[in-house]
Design a protein around this motif. Structure first.
Motif, PDB file in Angstrom:
ATOM      1  N   GLY A 166      -1.217   4.574   6.184  1.00 41.58           N
ATOM      2  CA  GLY A 166      -0.374   3.479   4.887  1.00 41.58           C
ATOM      3  C   GLY A 166      -0.399   3.612   3.942  1.00 41.58           C
ATOM      4  O   GLY A 166       0.141   3.495   2.444  1.00 41.58           O
ATOM      5  N   MET A 167      -2.060   4.148   3.852  1.00 38.73           N
ATOM      6  CA  MET A 167      -2.298   4.002   2.389  1.00 38.73           C
ATOM      7  C   MET A 167      -2.563   5.200   1.764  1.00 38.73           C
ATOM      8  O   MET A 167      -2.202   5.255   0.603  1.00 38.73           O
ATOM      9  N   ARG A 168      -2.336   6.180   3.284  1.00 36.66           N
ATOM     10  CA  ARG A 168      -1.658   7.426   2.114  1.00 36.66           C
ATOM     11  C   ARG A 168      -0.123   7.327   1.263  1.00 36.66           C
ATOM     12  O   ARG A 168      -0.161   7.864   0.398  1.00 36.66           O
ATOM     13  N   LEU A 169       0.615   7.157   2.299  1.00 39.57           N
ATOM     14  CA  LEU A 169       1.926   6.625   2.207  1.00 39.57           C
ATOM     15  C   LEU A 169       2.038   5.711   0.084  1.00 39.57           C
ATOM     16  O   LEU A 169       2.823   6.234  -1.184  1.00 39.57           O
ATOM     17  N   VAL A 170       1.380   4.802   0.307  1.00 42.27           N
ATOM     18  CA  VAL A 170       1.566   3.917  -0.970  1.00 42.27           C
ATOM     19  C   VAL A 170       0.736   4.279  -2.089  1.00 42.27           C
ATOM     20  O   VAL A 170       0.832   4.053  -3.289  1.00 42.27           O
ATOM     21  N   SER A 171      -0.597   5.048  -1.622  1.00 46.30           N
ATOM     22  CA  SER A 171      -1.447   5.473  -2.303  1.00 46.30           C
ATOM     23  C   SER A 171      -0.792   6.355  -3.638  1.00 46.30           C
ATOM     24  O   SER A 171      -0.644   7.065  -5.062  1.00 46.30           O
ATOM     25  N   GLU A 172       0.680   7.526  -2.952  1.00 45.80           N
ATOM     26  CA  GLU A 172       1.141   8.825  -3.597  1.00 45.80           C
ATOM     27  C   GLU A 172       2.170   8.343  -4.125  1.00 45.80           C
ATOM     28  O   GLU A 172       2.742   8.791  -4.788  1.00 45.80           O
ATOM     29  N   SER A 173       2.910   6.795  -3.967  1.00 47.04           N
ATOM     30  CA  SER A 173       3.727   6.364  -3.851  1.00 47.04           C
ATOM     31  C   SER A 173       3.405   5.998  -5.887  1.00 47.04           C
ATOM     32  O   SER A 173       3.709   4.377  -5.957  1.00 47.04           O
ATOM     33  N   GLY A 174       2.104   5.756  -5.817  1.00 46.23           N
ATOM     34  CA  GLY A 174       1.161   4.595  -7.173  1.00 46.23           C
ATOM     35  C   GLY A 174       0.419   3.869  -6.855  1.00 46.23           C
ATOM     36  O   GLY A 174      -0.314   3.390  -7.319  1.00 46.23           O
ATOM     37  N   GLY A 175      -0.358   3.379  -5.952  1.00 41.70           N
ATOM     38  CA  GLY A 175      -1.015   1.964  -5.438  1.00 41.70           C
ATOM     39  C   GLY A 175      -0.854   0.828  -5.204  1.00 41.70           C
ATOM     40  O   GLY A 175       0.701   1.016  -5.259  1.00 41.70           O
ATOM     41  N   CYS A 176      -1.235   0.222  -4.439  1.00 33.20           N
ATOM     42  CA  CYS A 176      -0.916  -0.877  -4.679  1.00 33.20           C
ATOM     43  C   CYS A 176      -1.481  -2.443  -5.437  1.00 33.20           C
ATOM     44  O   CYS A 176      -2.353  -2.465  -5.944  1.00 33.20           O
ATOM     45  N   THR A 177      -0.591  -2.724  -6.165  1.00 35.53           N
ATOM     46  CA  THR A 177      -0.428  -4.026  -6.985  1.00 35.53           C
ATOM     47  C   THR A 177      -0.645  -5.443  -6.328  1.00 35.53           C
ATOM     48  O   THR A 177      -0.063  -5.362  -6.151  1.00 35.53           O
ATOM     49  N   VAL A 178      -2.621  -6.025  -6.529  1.00 27.79           N
ATOM     50  CA  VAL A 178      -2.913  -7.227  -6.228  1.00 27.79           C
ATOM     51  C   VAL A 178      -3.079  -7.974  -7.272  1.00 27.79           C
ATOM     52  O   VAL A 178      -3.438  -7.526  -7.792  1.00 27.79           O
ATOM     53  N   ALA A 214       0.201  -8.843  -2.662  1.00 31.53           N
ATOM     54  CA  ALA A 214       0.114  -7.206  -2.791  1.00 31.53           C
ATOM     55  C   ALA A 214       1.730  -6.893  -2.810  1.00 31.53           C
ATOM     56  O   ALA A 214       2.467  -7.431  -1.614  1.00 31.53           O
ATOM     57  N   GLU A 215       1.752  -6.118  -3.760  1.00 25.21           N
ATOM     58  CA  GLU A 215       3.460  -5.304  -3.958  1.00 25.21           C
ATOM     59  C   GLU A 215       3.090  -3.782  -3.837  1.00 25.21           C
ATOM     60  O   GLU A 215       1.913  -3.062  -4.527  1.00 25.21           O
ATOM     61  N   ALA A 216       3.857  -3.087  -3.512  1.00 22.48           N
ATOM     62  CA  ALA A 216       4.063  -2.198  -3.792  1.00 22.48           C
ATOM     63  C   ALA A 216       5.383  -1.544  -3.910  1.00 22.48           C
ATOM     64  O   ALA A 216       6.561  -1.684  -2.976  1.00 22.48           O
ATOM     65  N   VAL A 217       6.505  -0.604  -4.514  1.00 29.58           N
ATOM     66  CA  VAL A 217       7.257   0.447  -5.002  1.00 29.58           C
ATOM     67  C   VAL A 217       6.968   1.876  -4.321  1.00 29.58           C
ATOM     68  O   VAL A 217       6.521   2.409  -4.462  1.00 29.58           O
ATOM     69  N   ILE A 218       7.573   2.014  -2.960  1.00 27.82           N
ATOM     70  CA  ILE A 218       7.465   2.772  -2.129  1.00 27.82           C
ATOM     71  C   ILE A 218       8.752   3.846  -2.471  1.00 27.82           C
ATOM     72  O   ILE A 218       9.418   4.061  -2.314  1.00 27.82           O
ATOM     73  N   ASN A 219       8.336   5.232  -2.999  1.00 30.32           N
ATOM     74  CA  ASN A 219       9.147   6.718  -3.495  1.00 30.32           C
ATOM     75  C   ASN A 219       9.616   7.082  -2.040  1.00 30.32           C
ATOM     76  O   ASN A 219       9.054   6.655  -0.702  1.00 30.32           O
ATOM     77  N   THR A 265      -4.840  -4.145   1.991  1.00 32.29           N
ATOM     78  CA  THR A 265      -4.998  -3.277   3.635  1.00 32.29           C
ATOM     79  C   THR A 265      -3.957  -3.812   4.316  1.00 32.29           C
ATOM     80  O   THR A 265      -3.528  -3.001   5.046  1.00 32.29           O
ATOM     81  N   VAL A 266      -3.814  -4.938   4.214  1.00 32.91           N
ATOM     82  CA  VAL A 266      -2.655  -5.593   5.159  1.00 32.91           C
ATOM     83  C   VAL A 266      -1.208  -4.699   5.005  1.00 32.91           C
ATOM     84  O   VAL A 266      -0.485  -4.407   5.578  1.00 32.91           O
ATOM     85  N   LEU A 267      -1.020  -5.033   3.276  1.00 31.67           N
ATOM     86  CA  LEU A 267       0.273  -4.091   3.016  1.00 31.67           C
ATOM     87  C   LEU A 267       0.472  -2.940   3.706  1.00 31.67           C
ATOM     88  O   LEU A 267       1.395  -2.163   4.234  1.00 31.67           O
ATOM     89  N   ALA A 268      -1.102  -1.872   3.453  1.00 26.51           N
ATOM     90  CA  ALA A 268      -1.189  -0.885   4.679  1.00 26.51           C
ATOM     91  C   ALA A 268      -0.169  -0.988   5.528  1.00 26.51           C
ATOM     92  O   ALA A 268       0.487   0.658   5.980  1.00 26.51           O
ATOM     93  N   GLY A 269      -0.986  -1.220   6.599  1.00 28.42           N
ATOM     94  CA  GLY A 269      -0.682  -1.297   8.099  1.00 28.42           C
ATOM     95  C   GLY A 269       0.486  -1.868   7.942  1.00 28.42           C
ATOM     96  O   GLY A 269       1.237  -1.287   9.110  1.00 28.42           O
ATOM     97  N   ASP A 270       0.560  -3.015   7.562  1.00 24.99           N
ATOM     98  CA  ASP A 270       2.991  -3.466   7.613  1.00 24.99           C
ATOM     99  C   ASP A 270       3.549  -2.093   7.230  1.00 24.99           C
ATOM    100  O   ASP A 270       4.348  -2.108   8.346  1.00 24.99           O
TER     101      ASP A 270
END
Length: 391
Positions: A98-110, A235-240, A362-367
């Protein structure tokens, strides 16, 4: 019991290897267990005073690392490697995915929205009108009460006092900021001191309890979903969408469709959290970093939200209103826990907000990872591959 056998203690030297050895021998004689592994540790028993009583050894909890994880917080900024203590196979692999997915999409804004730690005294009076009078009196004398409370602490600050009259009783919540400490003990001492002043200056209080239960300490409650206990973090992220398909084999539309249905299931079950599994990541981080593990029950409460953007990407957010964490005090200074905090530059004063941001991210990535595994029908196969029990 014909004879009560007391656990050995050494007066004046109870936090020592000698005392720990005596207790291990005492347990061996009565159980037949050698405690071979529990007796091996690198920490100094003297460092445990204030954390553990009757120390005899350790439980060796495996710690793995997830990441790197790009976090775009106001306090946590950059790429982080996250220490996670767990015995559940696939957990760390899933969070790393999950962390890889979020990171490659620009990261997690908290974002830390607010914070408060409470003690909730109860005052009983002769009537509802008298209870109302005390409620008004607390408003009128707030400055004096605040000064009394804050005289017991260097960092604790009384923000306000919430009040509810029920019958002839006044339920209150004394809300504090507590610096980099979790603050339960700090607010308990401060509130007790302030209430002694109240009892001495307002006549007619027939009964008083330092806790009326409305703070719901180490228990889940709807109260703490609405009025934060600890730190409220989003925590929020936009996933490509293309990354979601290539890395997770999941479509954004199917992810949103799944969420619509699991929200109904969460409502039916009365769940404290409507996302996949906030408690997993929080517990693993709490154990690794010396947090009070009982606070997981409050900290995992929250609201997850998923939507599609105009471009067809996936927006995901996690709102956790009651993350109770500390970067200083409690178990954070113990040897291995301090090292795990230092891995993220989260040990010491001025780092609690940073740690709270990392926990929420971290919660967001695991979800996201678990939801994608369900959508792609890889949930069972992943556990078979990485989490199968061994004989």
């Amino acid at each position: 019991m014909s004879q009560r056998l007391r656990i050995p203690r050494l007066k004046g030297n109870d936090y020592s290897e000698q005392a720990a050895r005596q207790r291990r021998e005492f347990l061996r004689e009565r159980s037949g267990v050698e405690l071979q592994h529990s007796s091996h540790y690198s920490l100094d028993p003297a460092s445990l005073e204030g954390n553990t009583e009757n120390f005899f050894g350790v439980v060796q909890m495996p710690v793995g690392v997830a990441g790197p994880y790009r976090i775009n917080g106001e306090h946590a900024q950059g790429d982080f490697y996250i220490p996670m203590a767990t015995t559940e196979g696939t957990l760390i692999a899933s969070y790393s995915r999950g962390m890889r997915l979020v990171s490659e999409s620009g990261g997690c804004t908290v974002t830390v929205i607010g914070e408060a730690m409470q003690r909730a005294p109860l005052f009983e009076l002769s009537s509802a009108r008298h209870a109302r009078a005390l409620s008004q009196w607390l408003d009128e004398h707030f400055s004096a009460i605040k000064a009394e409370a804050e005289s017991t602490t260097r960092v604790g600050k009384l923000i306000d006092i919430q009040r509810w009259v029920v019958a002839n009783k006044l339920f209150t919540r004394f809300n504090y900021t507590t610096g980099d400490a979790a603050g339960q003990n700090m607010t308990g001492k401060a509130t007790h001191h302030a209430c002694q002043w109240i009892l001495a200056h307002f006549s007619g209080i027939e009964n008083f309890s330092l806790s009326g239960g409305i703070e719901t300490d180490k228990k889940h409650s709807h109260m703490n979903l609405l009025h934060s206990r600890g730190k409220k973090v989003v925590a929020e992220a936009v996933i490509n969408k293309d990354l979601l398909r290539s890395l997770m084999r999941a479509e954004p539309e199917r992810m949103v469709r799944l969420r619509q249905r699991t929200v109904i299931g969460s409502l039916l079950a009365g769940s404290a959290y409507n996302g996949p599994h906030a408690a997993n990541g929080i517990a693993a981080l709490f154990i690794a970093t010396g947090q009070d593990e009982a606070n997981v029950v409050e900290s995992h409460t929250g609201l997850a939200f998923m939507d599609l953007t105009d471009d067809g990407d996936l927006y995901y957010s996690v709102t956790l209103p009651s993350i109770i964490c500390a970067s200083y005090g409690g178990g954070t200074g113990l040897a291995t826990q301090r090292e795990c905090l230092q891995l993220m530059d989260c040990y010491g004063q001025g780092k609690a907000h940073k740690l709270a941001e990392i926990i929420a991210a971290t919660v967001l990535a695991g979800d996201l990872s678990l939801a994608a595994a369900v959508v792609s029908d890889e949930w069972v196969s992943s556990h078979d591959q990485l989490g199968r029990n061994r004989p």
